[in-house]
Design an enzyme around this catalytic site. Structure first.
Site, PDB file in Angstrom:
ATOM      1  N   GLY A 248       0.858  -1.164   0.000  1.00 47.39           N
ATOM      2  CA  GLY A 248       0.000   0.000   0.000  1.00 47.39           C
ATOM      3  C   GLY A 248       0.894   1.213   0.000  1.00 47.39           C
ATOM      4  CB  SER A 249       1.978   3.814  -0.836  1.00 45.13           C
ATOM      5  OG  SER A 249       2.826   2.762  -1.181  1.00 45.13           O
ATOM      6  CG  ASN A 250      -0.210   6.885   3.710  1.00 51.21           C
ATOM      7  OD1 ASN A 250      -1.380   6.595   3.511  1.00 51.21           O
ATOM      8  ND2 ASN A 250       0.447   6.483   4.782  1.00 51.21           N
TER       9      ASN A 250
END
Length: 814
Positions: A248-250
């Site tokens: 995932g990631s921001n």
């Protein structure tokens, strides 16, 4: 290899020009070497590697082949065992070395056993898939620069193996560590490209077999087609839910209008596995006058995947675009391996693969391929796709024809602005399953979902969807098209570099907004004040509930943009704020519900009465963070997981979701919600049984062990919505969350202050090396535990003045 340290007082004598001259003195590759695979025996490649703090290599070379050589060498020095394990995977030899029933590490596919992994990857190898892609001219195929990088990478890896002894116990003396070829490096890139498509369907691809004589289906037992559309829709939604990935990631970009310098800022926070072959690795690549880029790559790739140069910085987040679709085949009644298109029969292609197995006889299986892709028996156990005498399903994955991902990264590394980033994405079109967020030194910002997706339009689905597809497409973006009709073929866009995919002009894109942010939801709320709409469903949804992580992130970055005068220090504070959106929404009401329980007692799942009264005050006084020192964070975390697992979301909140207020809804925990008392009782009983105090500091029970030392870890799980995401399995016997499986990985906070060099702070949470004997095995993990950062050294002067500078001239032995 010659290795020396250079003290600061002698830095003037050590210049990039002198180092480059050293590499130029090494002869070019021998003309007698094989044109497709010049390896250590006669290549004559070399590079200069300058190591600074935390073992970060700055690789200097005169061209792409030499740059690849230095990159392959340096990666092998830090990660040889992990890299070698991955090459066993893409060679289809895991069963030979590790046994057929053992599980891979899931870094290069979702295959559940070595045997299915081998059957797929050996089939890819024997069919010449990667070699055909390598031979495809650019832009549909790789550029010459990338081919030279991969050739050099293989040579550098091989040279390190030839000149060094492996000390990592994970593969010391192992027979499966071997030299590699350019095709091996490309095969690893292919595996990364199809991770979201064929790579997630390997078990179904290798298990698909024609029906038996009675016409019974193969694969998992299934209800008749169309009998359970709601079930199929939910299974597809879960299968493609980015919140369930171990990736995932921001990422957020801030425009110059919000910053103290008037220039852009970028904070990238990818969430990736902490172990195995999907780790990031830090480095800088420099060819004077051609390329100068710093950042991180996925292991086994020869380019910077996320990073920055002197003018622009970018990161990626896993996108919601559904990278595959299904075609439902109408089969010839006389032959289930023949399908009909407009009434004309087409025979499937047999791909028979034999896999050697440790301690047993080789295993031979046949896979079946069509014009649309491989026949597949399921997409996960909850979405069976039975092959009957009448019907089969083929999986279309356009990324199986995409070996351009590294070319995209290379082009981005040369970009000088967010416009250049967008141009690079459009020219190469190599990103298979991610968004891009970028900021530049002129104050520009970019969010774009330019990824390789099958050209599935809502109109095409309306005309050609099967009954199952009419359920799965709205729920997940998974189209199931009628494969028996020629007019249901996927079309092409004129600006697409390969047939059957969307061109970059159709990608959801936002330019020069005050902020552009993504936390793995769709493009809709990249900026809450400028929502993106109008894209086809396959790209993602619109006007639907966002995850708690997205909601918290948008609240945070919108407030930061409104505050203004932002600096890199503000990005650093955001990374480690460890604010818990779920806690701010629910902890106070949960504490009130706790206090209202008669006698302070609740009934646990096993029917027993539990005194939970002490938990009420802990929840009320908790600071709503997951800092390692936070008291009450662990209690709320365990409670919230149990509550949300047992209580439907519709029963939790008094104020439901509203598309008109998507960041603030749903909200207000229903204190009478079924399950609150039970979740409290189960949590208190669990912690008491483990000997854990209800108000214990989080870091005493969320930690990693390195060199026998417990390192407390802040951050929190997806369920809590924490920006600094950390996922760890609960192990009460080991003290709680005793090892991180995935979460924050290569973090970068980048900006510009008007000087010649970018202002950058980085952190590789799990450190640079997987070798426990390396000094770079746990150093950055300690820094992550202490919320400290690495000051990135990008410009030559910064590199050469590093007090930890070590310089190595690495070359092939002739």
């Amino acid at each position: 290899m010659r290795l020396s340290t250079r003290p600061i007082l002698r830095r003037v004598a050590l210049t990039g020009a002198a180092l480059l001259a050293a590499t130029a003195a090494v002869p070019q590759a021998s003309a007698a070497a094989a044109p497709d695979d010049r390896t250590a025996a006669g290549g004559g490649l070399s590079a200069v590697i300058r190591y600074t703090e935390n073992g970060v290599p700055h690789i200097l070379a005169r061209d792409y082949a030499h740059l690849g050589f230095g990159t392959g060498w340096a990666q092998a020095a830090d990660q040889v065992c992990v890299l070698a394990d991955g090459f066993v995977t893409v060679s289809g030899e895991r069963s030979r070395w590790f046994g057929a029933d053992a599980a891979p590490d899931f870094s290069l596919s979702s295959a559940t056993k070595n045997l299915s992994s081998d059957l797929y990857f050996k089939g890819v190898r024997e069919s010449g898939t990667v070699e055909k892609l390598l031979a495809t001219p650019a832009p549909a195929g790789p550029t010459k620069d990338l081919e030279e990088l991969m050739r050099g990478w293989a040579a550098g890896y091989n040279a390190w193996l030839a000149q060094n002894k492996i000390t990592d116990p994970a593969c010391k003396g192992a027979g499966w560590v071997r030299p590699v070829t350019t095709a091996d490096v490309a095969a690893r890139g292919f595996a990364v490209s199809v991770l979201g498509g064929q790579g997630r369907g390997i078990d179904g691809i290798t298990a698909a077999r024609p029906p038996g004589p009675a016409g019974s289906p193969t694969g998992p037992t299934a209800l008749p087609q169309g009998a359970d559309p709601a079930g199929a829709a939910e299974a597809a939604r879960e299968f493609f839910d980015t919140g369930r990935y171990d990736m995932g990631s921001n990422a957020v970009a801030f425009a110059g209008s919000t910053t103290a310098s008037g220039r852009g800022l970028l904070l990238g926070n990818p969430h990736y596995p902490w172990h195995g072959g999907r780790r990031f690795w830090q480095f800088q690549q420099t060819i004077p006058g051609e390329l100068n880029v710093s950042g991180a790559s996925l292991l086994g790739t020869a380019v910077v995947n996320i990073g920055f140069n002197e003018k622009v910085a970018w990161s990626h987040t896993v996108a919601t675009g559904t990278p595959v679709n299904l075609h439902q085949l109408a089969l010839d009644p006389a032959d289930p391996t023949t399908y009909l298109v407009d009434g004309t029969p087409e025979r499937m292609t047999r791909r028979t693969v034999t896999v050697p197995v440790a301690g047993g006889a080789p295993v031979t299986r046949t896979q079946w391929w069509t014009r649309y892709g491989p026949v597949v028996s399921d997409l996960g156990p909850s979405l069976p796709l039975p092959w009957t005498a009448q019907t089969a399903y083929a999986l279309n994955d356009p990324n199986a024809a995409n070996l351009r991902g590294s070319d995209t990264a290379l082009a981005m590394g040369k970009a000088r602005s967010v416009a250049g980033i967008q141009d690079a994405l459009g020219r190469t079109q190599g990103l298979p399953w991610v968004n891009t967020v970028a900021a530049d030194s002129a104050g520009g910002t970019l969010f774009t979902q330019t990824q390789v997706l099958p050209r599935i339009t809502d109109e095409l689905v309306a005309r050609c969807s099967t009954p199952m597809g009419r359920a799965t497409y709205p729920a997940s973006g998974l189209a199931v098209l009628d494969g028996s009709r020629g007019d249901c073929a996927i079309g092409s866009d004129p600006d697409a570099v390969q047939p059957g995919v969307f061109g970059p002009g159709k990608a959801p894109t936002l330019r020069d907004a005050p902020y552009a942010e993504n936390s793995n939801d769709s493009a809709w709320l990249a900026n809450a004040d400028r929502p993106l709409t109008g894209y086809e469903r396959i790209w993602g949804n619109v006007a639907t509930q966002r995850s708690l992580r997205t909601r918290g992130a948008v609240e945070d970055v919108a407030a930061m943009a409104a505050k203004g005068r932002l600096t890199v220090a503000d990005l650093q504070k955001q990374q480690f704020a460890n604010r818990v959106p779920a806690g701010e929404l629910a902890a106070a009401d949960a504490a009130k519900a706790c206090s209202a329980l008669p006698g302070g007692t609740a009934t646990a799942s096993d029917g027993g009465a539990v005194d939970v009264s002490a938990a009420c005050g802990v929840l009320a006084s908790w600071d709503r963070t997951t800092d390692s020192t936070s008291r009450g964070a662990l209690l709320f975390d365990r409670f919230w997981r149990k509550l949300t697992a047992s209580t439907p979301a519709k029963d939790l909140w008094l104020v439901p979701f509203s598309a008109a207020d998507p960041v603030r809804t749903p909200r207000t925990l229903d204190q009478a919600a079924p399950g609150i008392g039970r979740a409290l009782a189960d949590t208190v009983a669990e912690l008491k049984a483990a000997g854990i105090a209800l108000d214990a500091p989080l870091g005493e029970h969320q930690f990693v062990i390195r060199a026998g030392r417990e390192l407390p870890v802040g951050g929190g799980t997806e369920a809590l919505g924490v920006w600094n995401k950390i996922e760890a399995p609960w192990n009460a016997a080991a003290g709680g969350y005793a090892e991180v499986t995935h979460g924050s990985s290569h973090i970068q906070a980048v900006g510009w202050d008007g000087g010649r060099c970018p202002v950058a702070r980085t952190l590789l949470t799990y450190s640079q090396s997987s070798n426990p004997g390396s000094p770079y095995y746990a150093d950055q993990t300690r820094m992550y535990s202490e919320e400290r950062w690495v000051t990135a050294r990008f410009c030559e002067r910064d590199i050469l003045t590093s007090p930890k500078l070590k310089v190595a001239l690495v070359r092939e032995r002739r």
